[in-house]
Design an enzyme around this catalytic site. Structure first.
Site, PDB file in Angstrom:
ATOM      1  N   HIS A 515      -1.907  -4.281  -3.979  1.00  0.00           N
ATOM      2  CA  HIS A 515      -2.186  -2.587  -3.980  1.00  0.00           C
ATOM      3  C   HIS A 515      -2.877  -2.202  -2.998  1.00  0.00           C
ATOM      4  O   HIS A 515      -2.814  -0.508  -2.547  1.00  0.00           O
ATOM      5  CB  HIS A 515      -3.011  -2.577  -5.325  1.00  0.00           C
ATOM      6  N   ASP A 519       2.035   0.715  -1.871  1.00  0.00           N
ATOM      7  CA  ASP A 519       1.461   1.384  -3.692  1.00  0.00           C
ATOM      8  C   ASP A 519       2.760   1.504  -3.937  1.00  0.00           C
ATOM      9  O   ASP A 519       3.870   0.421  -3.264  1.00  0.00           O
ATOM     10  CB  ASP A 519       1.661   3.132  -2.776  1.00  0.00           C
TER      11      ASP A 519
END
Length: 542
Positions: A515, A519
């Protein structure tokens, strides 16, 4: 006390290195294990990590510049520490260079004492445990192929050495008699420990071996004869798994042949099992090749020994202890680091494989062509990564690195664990080229013939358990990649098409993402593109 870090010797033939990228800047805090820089050697660009903690006080070689091995690379110490004496050529921190290269060495810079206690007789060469990968700090001797008293020729295989990445053949660049073995089969020792001593038959080397042992590791003691005895090699090219054209040649012989434009298939080898050595290439003449018989490849007939299970009487407790291999230790360390440092999240989609199955059936009707579903997945990933380069990235403390080249690693299960051979520039390969490359690299991996160079540089990874009937699963990211794709089995099941329930073939894939770099929306867009390619394989030919 400030520590001087010198340009490391990252390969046996390296005499100078180029700093490709600094990942730390002056004033940054450095922890043990942090990557300081990427260094370009004569063979590859490698990450160079720090075995010291402190503050980066000085950079001696700017990005893009080249310097000889042992040149001042950097200085690490306490914040605000005076390093003027070191910059002026002081030697108050003699231990630093070896502390950087071999973590386990506690007194590396006592070269004068070592040389005084390790005078080498004429023709005697001390062979040390080589650094066969950029992350290797110790190695295990899996098997000795020579014994004390055997004659050793240039290019002969001395032993098989187990590193943190693979088990590799280790060849000799020296000729003579094997006088001493420093590390017995199954023994583990740090890089630069005494591996063997080669020299004229009958030479007494007991004092040499003893002095080296008393001094601990003595990498510098080998320095008097480096030009005549380059005893280590980081390439493992002597045996290929291509049964149709199997050429046995040392890496040095291959390099010389390449420079001279000589076809190794025409060179007769004088080493073990017809192995081609440096002297064979240097003495090669086309006229001799015309008269030389062509050696026929010999198929391997050896079978793996059956696994003997211990007999355990009913009602008795029994625990078997299996020593962790270097590969298993490395897998445990790296996967734990990845899982605990990278914030993983997972995206799963179901892909219709009806058109892919039809396309594969047609492709495989072409003579000498065999394409698997995994090859199609790898090709689709490569093309999707070109459209979504952020998925093809890696995280560093200071920046996110976007790779505009696509090197896909394909996870392969082997006896000792898991290795990830890498297909360089996968997006530029055809399906048949991907299939042939994966088959070749997987074969090398399972036969323990794969080299570290063939497992480095991946930008994305594919892991496929579909052949075991696994419907879906999640994988741990193979750092420094930002994502890994888990591929399940193709299943026949009821699906809805055009408002009707019909029998269809579907496959579940799961994308694990870091992450910090990828995204959720970016990962979802990548999977949409991947689905388009797999459900319409003709688009991969556009």
């Amino acid at each position: 006390m400030a520590i001087k870090i010198t340009m490391p010797r990252l390969s046996d033939t390296m005499t100078e290195g180029t700093v490709a990228t600094w990942l730390k800047k002056v004033g940054d805090t450095v922890k043990e294990g942090d990557i300081l820089a990427e260094i370009e050697t004569d063979k590859a660009t490698m990450e160079f990590e720090s075995f010291n903690a402190g503050t980066l006080l000085h950079i001696g070689i700017p990005e893009g510049e080249t310097a000889p091995v042992d040149s001042l690379l950097a200085i690490i110490g306490k914040e605000g520490e005076d390093i003027s004496a070191l910059l002026a050529g002081g030697t108050s921190t003699e231990e630093a260079p070896k502390a950087e290269e071999v973590k386990a060495t506690s007194e590396p810079q006592t070269t004068n004492d070592k040389q005084q206690t390790a005078e080498l007789p004429k023709g005697v060469v001390v062979v040390t445990m080589p650094r066969l990968s950029d992350t290797m700090t110790e190695g295990t001797v899996a098997i000795w192929l020579k014994k004390v008293g055997d004659t050793v020729k240039e290019g002969d295989i001395l032993a098989e050495i187990e590193t943190d990445k693979a088990t590799m053949e280790f060849e000799s660049f020296n000729a003579g008699t094997l006088l001493s073995i420093g590390i017995q089969e199954g023994g583990t020792a740090p890089v630069d420990s005494v591996l063997a001593i080669i020299g004229p038959a009958g030479t007494d080397v007991s004092g040499i071996a003893e002095n080296y042992k008393k001094g601990g590791e003595a990498p510098k003691a080998e320095a008097p004869a480096p030009t005549s005895a380059p005893a280590e090699t980081t390439n493992n090219q002597p045996q290929t798994t291509n049964n149709s054209e199997r050429i046995f040649a040392s890496p040095l012989a291959k390099q010389i042949a390449k420079e001279k434009g000589i076809n190794l298939a025409n060179v007769k080898g004088t080493g073990d099992n017809g192995r081609i050595t440096k002297s064979d290439v240097e003495n090669f003449t086309p006229a001799a090749a015309a008269a030389a018989p062509v050696a026929q490849p010999v198929a391997s007939t050896s079978a793996a020994a059956p696994v003997v299970k211990p007999f355990v009487p009913a009602g008795e407790k029994y625990t078997e202890e299996i020593k962790n291999s270097q590969m298993r230790k490395t897998i445990a360390k790296r996967l734990a680091e990845s899982k605990f440092t990278a914030p993983h999240y997972y995206l799963t989609i179901e892909v219709s494989m009806d058109e892919a199955m039809n396309a594969r059936a047609i492709i495989n009707t072409v003579p000498d062509t065999k394409v698997s579903f995994n090859d199609m997945v790898v090709k689709a990933c490569a093309m999707a990564l070109k459209k979504h380069p952020q998925v093809n990235s890696q995280w560093t403390a200071d920046a996110m690195l976007i790779n505009h080249h696509v090197n896909i690693g394909v996870a392969v299960a082997v006896e000792d664990g898991l290795v990830v051979p890498v297909l360089n520039f996968t997006d530029q390969m055809t399906l048949s080229q991907i299939g042939a490359s994966v088959k070749d690299l997987a074969g090398k991996a399972k036969n323990k013939k794969i080299t570290p160079a063939e497992m480095e540089g991946s930008t994305f990874t594919v892991s496929n358990l579909g052949m075991f009937g696994i419907q879906s699963f999640t994988s741990i990211i193979n750092q420094p990649n930002s994502a890994i794709l888990s591929v399940g089995a193709i299943e026949q099941k009821p699906v809805v098409k055009n408002g009707q329930i019909v029998v269809g073939n579907t496959m579940t894939v799961t994308l694990a993402c870091d992450h910090r770099t990828v995204d959720g929306a970016t990962g979802a867009q990548f999977l949409q593109t991947l689905r388009t390619y797999l459900e319409n394989p003709v688009t991969m030919l556009a």
